[in-house]
Design an enzyme around this catalytic site. Structure first.
Site, PDB file in Angstrom:
ATOM      1  N   ASN A  66       0.527  -0.314   8.433  1.00  0.00           N
ATOM      2  CA  ASN A  66      -0.275  -1.466   8.837  1.00  0.00           C
ATOM      3  C   ASN A  66       0.529  -2.754   8.830  1.00  0.00           C
ATOM      4  OD1 ASN A  66      -3.400  -0.931   9.197  1.00  0.00           O
ATOM      5  ND2 ASN A  66      -2.610   0.543   7.715  1.00  0.00           N
ATOM      6  N   HIS A  97      16.683  -6.443 -10.298  1.00  0.00           N
ATOM      7  CA  HIS A  97      17.715  -6.825 -11.259  1.00  0.00           C
ATOM      8  C   HIS A  97      17.372  -6.285 -12.640  1.00  0.00           C
ATOM      9  CE1 HIS A  97      19.841  -9.535  -8.555  1.00  0.00           C
ATOM     10  NE2 HIS A  97      18.653  -9.935  -8.124  1.00  0.00           N
ATOM     11  N   THR A 144       4.962   1.239 -11.178  1.00  0.00           N
ATOM     12  CA  THR A 144       6.209   1.091 -11.921  1.00  0.00           C
ATOM     13  C   THR A 144       6.855   2.419 -12.288  1.00  0.00           C
ATOM     14  OG1 THR A 144       5.014   1.027 -14.025  1.00  0.00           O
ATOM     15  CG2 THR A 144       5.415  -1.097 -12.931  1.00  0.00           C
ATOM     16  N   LYS A 145       6.081   3.511 -12.161  1.00  0.00           N
ATOM     17  CA  LYS A 145       6.626   4.828 -12.504  1.00  0.00           C
ATOM     18  C   LYS A 145       6.044   5.876 -11.561  1.00  0.00           C
ATOM     19  CE  LYS A 145       3.206   5.418 -16.151  1.00  0.00           C
ATOM     20  NZ  LYS A 145       2.972   5.620 -17.563  1.00  0.00           N
ATOM     21  N   ARG A 159      -2.354   2.622 -13.290  1.00  0.00           N
ATOM     22  CA  ARG A 159      -2.742   3.653 -14.251  1.00  0.00           C
ATOM     23  C   ARG A 159      -3.622   4.675 -13.548  1.00  0.00           C
ATOM     24  NH1 ARG A 159      -3.131  -1.108 -16.137  1.00  0.00           N
ATOM     25  NH2 ARG A 159      -5.375  -1.448 -15.977  1.00  0.00           N
ATOM     26  N   LYS A 162      -8.371   8.693 -11.539  1.00  0.00           N
ATOM     27  CA  LYS A 162      -8.932  10.048 -11.477  1.00  0.00           C
ATOM     28  C   LYS A 162      -8.070  10.903 -10.561  1.00  0.00           C
ATOM     29  CE  LYS A 162     -12.665   8.408  -8.695  1.00  0.00           C
ATOM     30  NZ  LYS A 162     -14.036   8.553  -8.261  1.00  0.00           N
TER      31      LYS A 162
END
Length: 179
Positions: A66, A97, A144-145, A159, A162
């Site tokens: 998009n 960084h 972030t992971k 986080r 579900k």
């Protein structure tokens, strides 16, 4: 090596400042097929998207990208699977960084996005992340992971909310003439 960097920077500038704003999807996709590392069949990229070093960006089949998205392939690769939907103004980063570095050293990694992933509006994917098949990234989330397959995540940092139905069969088909 300098000639290669100059050529890549020039191609990026031309796309990001001119071609990206052409109202013809066909013209934009023609340029991207020559500029990006790979563009799968029936993939669509809307106006206003930016690619930093397109030679490190590979888009799978039937992706819908998009308007206003940023793909930062400056030093590391970005690879998407098939039937990936990336919402407006989403950002995929491969370079940042090291905040602990006295020299403000670069830190980053490849970003890999599986099949049938949905990345919603203004989500941010940070360097080195892998997103599993069928995952959903909520609007405005900061990933972030790594995200497991068929998992819905949201928030900052993202986080698990579900699980998603793992029996996905859809194929995206969005080929607008003007957008």
């Amino acid at each position: 090596m300098r000639k290669k960097v100059l050529a890549g920077s020039t191609l990026s500038y031309i796309y990001c400042h001119f071609v990206s704003y052409l109202p013809s999807n066909k013209l934009r996709m023609s340029y991207l097929q020559a500029y990006l590392a790979e563009v799968g069949e029936k993939t669509s990229v809307q106006m206003g998207c930016r690619f930093l070093n397109g030679r490190k960006v590979s888009l799978g089949d039937r992706n819908v990208i998009n308007f206003g998205c940023l793909f930062d392939g400056r030093h590391y690769k970005i690879k998407t699977g098939s039937d990936v939907s990336i919402g407006p103004e989403a950002t995929i980063l491969t370079l940042g960084h090291d905040p602990q570095s006295a020299e403000f050293a670069d830190q980053g990694g490849d970003v890999v996005i599986g099949d049938r992933v949905w990345i919603a509006y203004r989500a941010i994917i940070l360097p080195g992340v892998t997103i599993g098949d069928g995952a959903v990234i909520g609007a405005g989330s900061v990933v972030t992971k790594d995200v497991e397959a068929n998992t819905i995540v949201a928030g900052n940092p993202a986080r698990i909310i579900k699980k998603r139905n793992p029996n996905l069969k859809y194929q995206l088909n969005y080929q607008p003439w003007l957008v």
